[in-house]
Design a protein around this motif. Structure first.
Motif, mmCIF file in Angstrom:
data_model
loop_
_atom_site.group_PDB
_atom_site.id
_atom_site.type_symbol
_atom_site.label_atom_id
_atom_site.label_comp_id
_atom_site.label_asym_id
_atom_site.label_seq_id
_atom_site.Cartn_x
_atom_site.Cartn_y
_atom_site.Cartn_z
ATOM 1 N N LYS A 153 -6.864 35.070 -1.105
ATOM 2 C CA LYS A 153 -5.570 34.381 -1.128
ATOM 3 C C LYS A 153 -5.721 32.986 -0.514
ATOM 4 C CE LYS A 153 -2.607 38.503 -0.609
ATOM 5 N NZ LYS A 153 -1.662 38.486 -1.717
ATOM 6 N N PRO A 154 -4.871 32.047 -0.944
ATOM 7 C CA PRO A 154 -5.016 30.664 -0.457
ATOM 8 C C PRO A 154 -5.014 30.543 1.064
ATOM 9 C CG PRO A 154 -3.424 30.757 -2.252
ATOM 10 C CD PRO A 154 -3.786 32.182 -1.932
ATOM 11 N N GLU A 155 -4.245 31.395 1.750
ATOM 12 C CA GLU A 155 -4.155 31.263 3.207
ATOM 13 C C GLU A 155 -5.316 31.949 3.923
ATOM 14 O OE1 GLU A 155 -2.147 32.889 1.238
ATOM 15 O OE2 GLU A 155 -1.369 34.740 2.134
ATOM 16 N N ILE A 156 -6.187 32.603 3.183
ATOM 17 C CA ILE A 156 -7.330 33.283 3.789
ATOM 18 C C ILE A 156 -8.533 32.336 3.816
ATOM 19 C CG2 ILE A 156 -8.957 35.212 3.490
ATOM 20 C CD1 ILE A 156 -6.280 36.274 4.225
ATOM 21 N N LEU A 157 -9.201 32.273 4.950
ATOM 22 C CA LEU A 157 -10.405 31.452 5.036
ATOM 23 C C LEU A 157 -11.457 31.998 4.094
ATOM 24 C CD1 LEU A 157 -10.703 30.951 8.890
ATOM 25 C CD2 LEU A 157 -10.012 29.265 7.183
ATOM 26 N N ASP A 158 -12.320 31.109 3.614
ATOM 27 C CA ASP A 158 -13.343 31.504 2.657
ATOM 28 C C ASP A 158 -14.658 30.854 3.085
ATOM 29 O OD1 ASP A 158 -14.970 32.007 0.513
ATOM 30 O OD2 ASP A 158 -13.908 30.676 -0.863
ATOM 31 N N PRO A 159 -15.342 31.454 4.060
ATOM 32 C CA PRO A 159 -16.531 30.810 4.621
ATOM 33 C C PRO A 159 -17.639 30.577 3.595
ATOM 34 C CG PRO A 159 -16.146 32.987 5.632
ATOM 35 C CD PRO A 159 -15.012 32.731 4.708
ATOM 36 N N GLN A 160 -17.782 31.473 2.608
ATOM 37 C CA GLN A 160 -18.836 31.259 1.617
ATOM 38 C C GLN A 160 -18.555 30.025 0.775
ATOM 39 O OE1 GLN A 160 -18.364 35.311 -0.073
ATOM 40 N NE2 GLN A 160 -20.565 35.549 0.254
ATOM 41 N N GLY A 161 -17.308 29.933 0.291
ATOM 42 C CA GLY A 161 -16.939 28.765 -0.502
ATOM 43 C C GLY A 161 -17.048 27.490 0.310
ATOM 44 N N ALA A 170 -19.021 26.905 2.793
ATOM 45 C CA ALA A 170 -20.427 26.555 2.988
ATOM 46 C C ALA A 170 -20.969 25.789 1.791
ATOM 47 C CB ALA A 170 -21.250 27.830 3.224
ATOM 48 N N VAL A 171 -20.607 26.230 0.598
ATOM 49 C CA VAL A 171 -21.057 25.516 -0.600
ATOM 50 C C VAL A 171 -20.449 24.121 -0.631
ATOM 51 C CG1 VAL A 171 -21.038 25.492 -3.115
ATOM 52 C CG2 VAL A 171 -21.356 27.652 -1.910
ATOM 53 N N ALA A 172 -19.138 24.045 -0.369
ATOM 54 C CA ALA A 172 -18.455 22.750 -0.410
ATOM 55 C C ALA A 172 -19.066 21.765 0.584
ATOM 56 C CB ALA A 172 -16.962 22.934 -0.134
ATOM 57 N N ASN A 173 -19.444 22.257 1.765
ATOM 58 C CA ASN A 173 -20.030 21.380 2.774
ATOM 59 C C ASN A 173 -21.450 20.970 2.433
ATOM 60 O OD1 ASN A 173 -17.663 21.603 4.212
ATOM 61 N ND2 ASN A 173 -18.463 23.169 5.620
ATOM 62 N N ALA A 174 -22.164 21.842 1.743
ATOM 63 C CA ALA A 174 -23.570 21.550 1.436
ATOM 64 C C ALA A 174 -23.711 20.510 0.325
ATOM 65 C CB ALA A 174 -24.288 22.842 1.043
ATOM 66 N N LEU A 175 -22.782 20.495 -0.620
ATOM 67 C CA LEU A 175 -22.945 19.654 -1.808
ATOM 68 C C LEU A 175 -23.118 18.162 -1.488
ATOM 69 C CD1 LEU A 175 -20.524 21.457 -4.278
ATOM 70 C CD2 LEU A 175 -23.006 21.283 -4.476
ATOM 71 N N THR A 207 -14.273 18.632 -4.123
ATOM 72 C CA THR A 207 -13.438 18.656 -2.925
ATOM 73 C C THR A 207 -13.225 20.066 -2.381
ATOM 74 O OG1 THR A 207 -11.566 18.546 -4.424
ATOM 75 C CG2 THR A 207 -12.202 16.514 -3.338
ATOM 76 N N THR A 208 -13.129 21.040 -3.259
ATOM 77 C CA THR A 208 -12.878 22.409 -2.805
ATOM 78 C C THR A 208 -13.745 23.386 -3.582
ATOM 79 O OG1 THR A 208 -10.553 21.722 -2.754
ATOM 80 C CG2 THR A 208 -11.023 24.014 -2.206
ATOM 81 N N VAL A 209 -14.257 24.383 -2.878
ATOM 82 C CA VAL A 209 -14.944 25.500 -3.541
ATOM 83 C C VAL A 209 -14.373 26.784 -2.954
ATOM 84 C CG1 VAL A 209 -17.145 26.645 -3.995
ATOM 85 C CG2 VAL A 209 -17.068 24.151 -3.792
ATOM 86 N N ARG A 210 -13.907 27.673 -3.802
ATOM 87 C CA ARG A 210 -13.470 29.003 -3.365
ATOM 88 C C ARG A 210 -14.325 30.021 -4.088
ATOM 89 N NH1 ARG A 210 -9.968 29.469 0.784
ATOM 90 N NH2 ARG A 210 -8.745 31.148 -0.150
ATOM 91 N N GLN A 211 -14.791 31.019 -3.344
ATOM 92 C CA GLN A 211 -15.647 32.022 -3.964
ATOM 93 C C GLN A 211 -14.944 33.365 -4.013
ATOM 94 O OE1 GLN A 211 -19.651 32.428 -2.498
ATOM 95 N NE2 GLN A 211 -19.944 34.385 -3.531
ATOM 96 N N GLY A 212 -14.966 33.977 -5.171
ATOM 97 C CA GLY A 212 -14.397 35.306 -5.326
ATOM 98 C C GLY A 212 -15.331 36.194 -6.113
ATOM 99 N N LYS A 213 -14.778 37.256 -6.662
ATOM 100 C CA LYS A 213 -15.572 38.219 -7.409
ATOM 101 C C LYS A 213 -15.136 38.255 -8.863
ATOM 102 C CE LYS A 213 -14.508 41.209 -4.206
ATOM 103 N NZ LYS A 213 -14.309 42.467 -3.459
ATOM 104 N N HIS A 214 -16.080 38.550 -9.723
ATOM 105 C CA HIS A 214 -15.824 38.594 -11.157
ATOM 106 C C HIS A 214 -16.346 39.933 -11.659
ATOM 107 C CE1 HIS A 214 -15.664 36.861 -15.274
ATOM 108 N NE2 HIS A 214 -16.799 37.501 -15.476
#
Lengths: 79, 79
Positions: free
Chosen positions: A11-19, A21-26, A35-42
């Motif tokens: 959910k948008p209000e939930i932190l997403d450390p994996q996403g 980490a990717v956003a910061n590394a790029l 600007t934003t990366v969110r990671q979920g499951k497919h």
């Protein structure tokens, strides 16, 4: 046989450390403009033709997502 | 600002214990008719409008997927 895709995202209000980490590394690695990366499951399911949408919704809510912290979308795709 | 979705899935020849676990659990819990479950990752990115498709392809291949064991699809979605 039908193919069903379920996408589960924090959910948008939930932190997403994996996403995060990717956003910061790029930028460090030379990729600007993301600007934003969110990671979920497919999930990709193959289901019998007689499985209805209500059952799929129940499966997604009960087994694939955690409704407290995640949003999800169920959609049928062409085989 | 554009929205980009990247779906990453284990290649068909790669075992997928998480998906397998879900597929095995469903009949035990009363949901029949689901024959296969594969679990992968779903990324949602927000990128600047000047980020081109070649850059997105590179980001997906380098950071979001492991090309040895995973397939991935990059697509732009309407904001």
């Amino acid at each position: 046989m039908a193919r069903v895709v379920v996408d589960v995202m924090p959910k948008p209000e939930i932190l997403d450390p994996q996403g995060q980490a990717v956003a910061n590394a790029l930028p460090r690695l030379g990729f600007d403009g993301v600007t934003t990366v969110r990671q979920g499951k497919h999930f990709e399911l193959e289901v019998a033709d007689d499985v209805d949408d209500a059952t799929l919704a129940k499966i997604a809510e009960t087994f694939l997502a955690n409704p407290v912290i995640e949003d999800w979308v169920v959609r049928r795709v062409d085989a």
